[in-house]
Design a protein around this motif. Sequence first.
Motif, mmCIF file in Angstrom:
data_model
loop_
_atom_site.group_PDB
_atom_site.id
_atom_site.type_symbol
_atom_site.label_atom_id
_atom_site.label_comp_id
_atom_site.label_asym_id
_atom_site.label_seq_id
_atom_site.Cartn_x
_atom_site.Cartn_y
_atom_site.Cartn_z
ATOM 1 N N ASP A 131 0.858 -1.186 0.000
ATOM 2 C CA ASP A 131 0.000 0.000 0.000
ATOM 3 C C ASP A 131 0.896 1.237 0.000
ATOM 4 O OD1 ASP A 131 -0.583 1.905 2.457
ATOM 5 O OD2 ASP A 131 0.176 0.020 3.231
ATOM 6 N N ASP A 164 -9.018 -3.445 -0.803
ATOM 7 C CA ASP A 164 -8.147 -2.441 -0.210
ATOM 8 C C ASP A 164 -7.470 -1.654 -1.339
ATOM 9 O OD1 ASP A 164 -6.531 -0.896 1.326
ATOM 10 O OD2 ASP A 164 -5.453 -2.510 2.309
ATOM 11 N N ASN A 165 -6.235 -2.015 -1.702
ATOM 12 C CA ASN A 165 -5.468 -1.122 -2.566
ATOM 13 C C ASN A 165 -5.551 -1.437 -4.057
ATOM 14 O OD1 ASN A 165 -4.448 0.305 -0.295
ATOM 15 N ND2 ASN A 165 -3.234 -1.514 0.147
ATOM 16 N N PHE A 208 -7.277 6.833 1.782
ATOM 17 C CA PHE A 208 -6.060 6.228 2.344
ATOM 18 C C PHE A 208 -5.018 5.958 1.249
ATOM 19 C CE2 PHE A 208 -6.760 5.328 6.922
ATOM 20 C CZ PHE A 208 -8.014 5.891 7.036
ATOM 21 N N SER A 230 -4.041 4.688 -1.479
ATOM 22 C CA SER A 230 -4.027 3.758 -2.611
ATOM 23 C C SER A 230 -5.278 2.898 -2.748
ATOM 24 C CB SER A 230 -2.790 2.866 -2.519
ATOM 25 O OG SER A 230 -2.514 2.507 -1.196
ATOM 26 N N ASP A 231 -6.343 3.156 -1.984
ATOM 27 C CA ASP A 231 -7.515 2.286 -2.076
ATOM 28 C C ASP A 231 -8.186 2.364 -3.456
ATOM 29 O OD1 ASP A 231 -6.848 1.826 0.530
ATOM 30 O OD2 ASP A 231 -8.891 1.897 1.282
HETATM 31 MG MG MG Z 1 -5.296 0.859 1.644
#
Ligand code: MG
Length: 454
Positions: free
Chosen positions: A190, A248-249, A283, A285-286
Motif C-alpha cells: 500500500d 483495499d489497494n 487512504f 491507494s484504495d
Molecule cells: Mg489501503
Amino acid sequence: NNPPWPAFRGYHEYSFAHATMGVRLPTILGKAIDDTSRTLNEQSAEDRVIDLVECLERMDALMADLSGNAKLRPIIDDGEGDVALWNKEIAKYFQGKDFMNAPWLFAEAYKYRRLHECFSVSKHWKDYDVFYRQKCDTFSRSSDAVFELSMRFAEPFRQSETISDEEKAEAERLMFLELTQVCLWGNSTDLSLLINMTEEQIKSLQSTGGDHLAATEKNILGNHLNQLWDSVKDLREKTGGRIDFVLDNAGFELYCDCVYADFLIQSGLAKQVRFHGKRYPWFVSDVTRKDWEWLLNTMVYGHLFPKATEAERESLRRLGARWKQYEKDGRWVYEQHPFWCTGYTFWDLHSEAPDLFLHLSRSDLVFFKGDLNHRKLTYDCAAPASTPFDVAIGPMASAPGAPKVCSLRTIKSDVVVGLGDDGDTIAEKLDKEESGWKISGKYAVVLLSEGRPG
Ligand code: MG
Ligand code: F6P
C-alpha cells in the motif's frame, strides 16, 4: 455496542497513531498538494485554472487544520451519499474533539473526507484523484511480479486428465492455499506507507513464487488458512455460491485479488464474485471505480510495460480480456457503497448501513482485505493479541445475519488479535525482540469468523 478496550488515539505516543497523525498525514497531504500543483501547471482554460487554485487553497487550509490540531468541523454538504453519516457521527461522538484526541481511526478517515471535500465543492474538479498518478506509476513499476502471475495464469486453470480424483482434490487445495497467500501478501504494497519506493523495494515485496510462499506462511501469526479451505471447498455444491471482496489497494494488490477471484470462478468454487471499492480517493491507494477500470483496460490495451516480451504482453491481455468478460456476464460485479468511506468502524455496519449488512449477509464468504479494513473490523482498539477474532469483531460476527468473514491482512498498525491462547506471549516476545513488527508488513493474519446465519 463498544468493545471493552480503549481505541488508539493520536496523542498515544506509544502507538503508530502518533506518528501517523503528526508526521505521515501531513506528508501525504503535502504530496497531494504537489500533485495538484502539477496538474494546475498543465491547464490552459481560465475557469478550470481558477477553480483548481481554489481547490489548492482549501488544501492549504486543511494542512493548517491538521498541523495546528484544529477541532473537527462538520463536513460541507457536497451532495455525497455519506455526508449525513459523517455529520451524525461527528455530532454524536466527536463534538469539540480535535485531530489528536479523537480516535485515530476516525481522525484519519476524516482527513481523507476533508481532502475529498477540497475538490467535491468545486465546479470542474469534483472527481479529481490526487493519488491517481502514484497508483498507476507503482503498478507500472511492478512488472516482474505482474508477469510472473500472468504467464502462469493466462491459460485457463485445468486439472490434468490422468490423475485420480484424490490427486485432483489435493492439487486444487494446494492451488487455493497458494493463491490465498498471493492475495494476502499483495497487501504489502500500500502506498500510504511506502512513499517513494524504489523498484528493488517493490520487487522484494512482491515475489510470488511457491518457495517464497512456503517461507512466508510462518509469518502468518494467526492462521485460519485450513478452516478457510474447509469452508470454501463446500461452496461448489451450492447453486449461486457468492464470494465478496471488500477491497483495499489499487494496482498490484487489486491485480492479485483478481487472480485469486479468477481461480475461484474457474474452479467452480464460486459462481459470482462481488468487489466493493471506494467512491473517492481514500487512504492513498484504495481502489476506486476509475482504478478498477484502469487496471482492466491497461491490461488489455495499455502500453505500460515497453520492456516486456510479446509473450508477456499477450498473457496480460488474455487475463484482462477474461476478467472483462466476467464483468460483462455478471460473474464479477464491482460496487461502491457510501458506507465504506465513513469514519464508522464495522462494529456499526449493521446499525448504520443496514442495507449493506443485509446485502453482505447474502454472501457465502466476505473477504476483508488489508490493514484499514482490519482496524475497522476490530474497532482499532487495544485488545489483547489472544482475543479470538470473532470476539474482536463484535457484531460483524454475532449480529443475526452476520456473514462468514475472512480478514486477509498484513500487519501495519497496532491492533493485533486472533493469535491463539498463547497470543499475548507471542506478542510480548516480538515487542521485545523485533520492535516495529506491527508496522513493517512482514507479518500477517488470515482470520475467519463463521458468522451467524439470520
Ligand atoms: Mg489501503
Ligand atoms: O495510516 C494508517 C493505516 O491504516 C495503516 O494502518 C496502514 O499502514 C495504512 O494506513 C493502510 O494500509 P492498508 O492499505 O493495508 O489498509
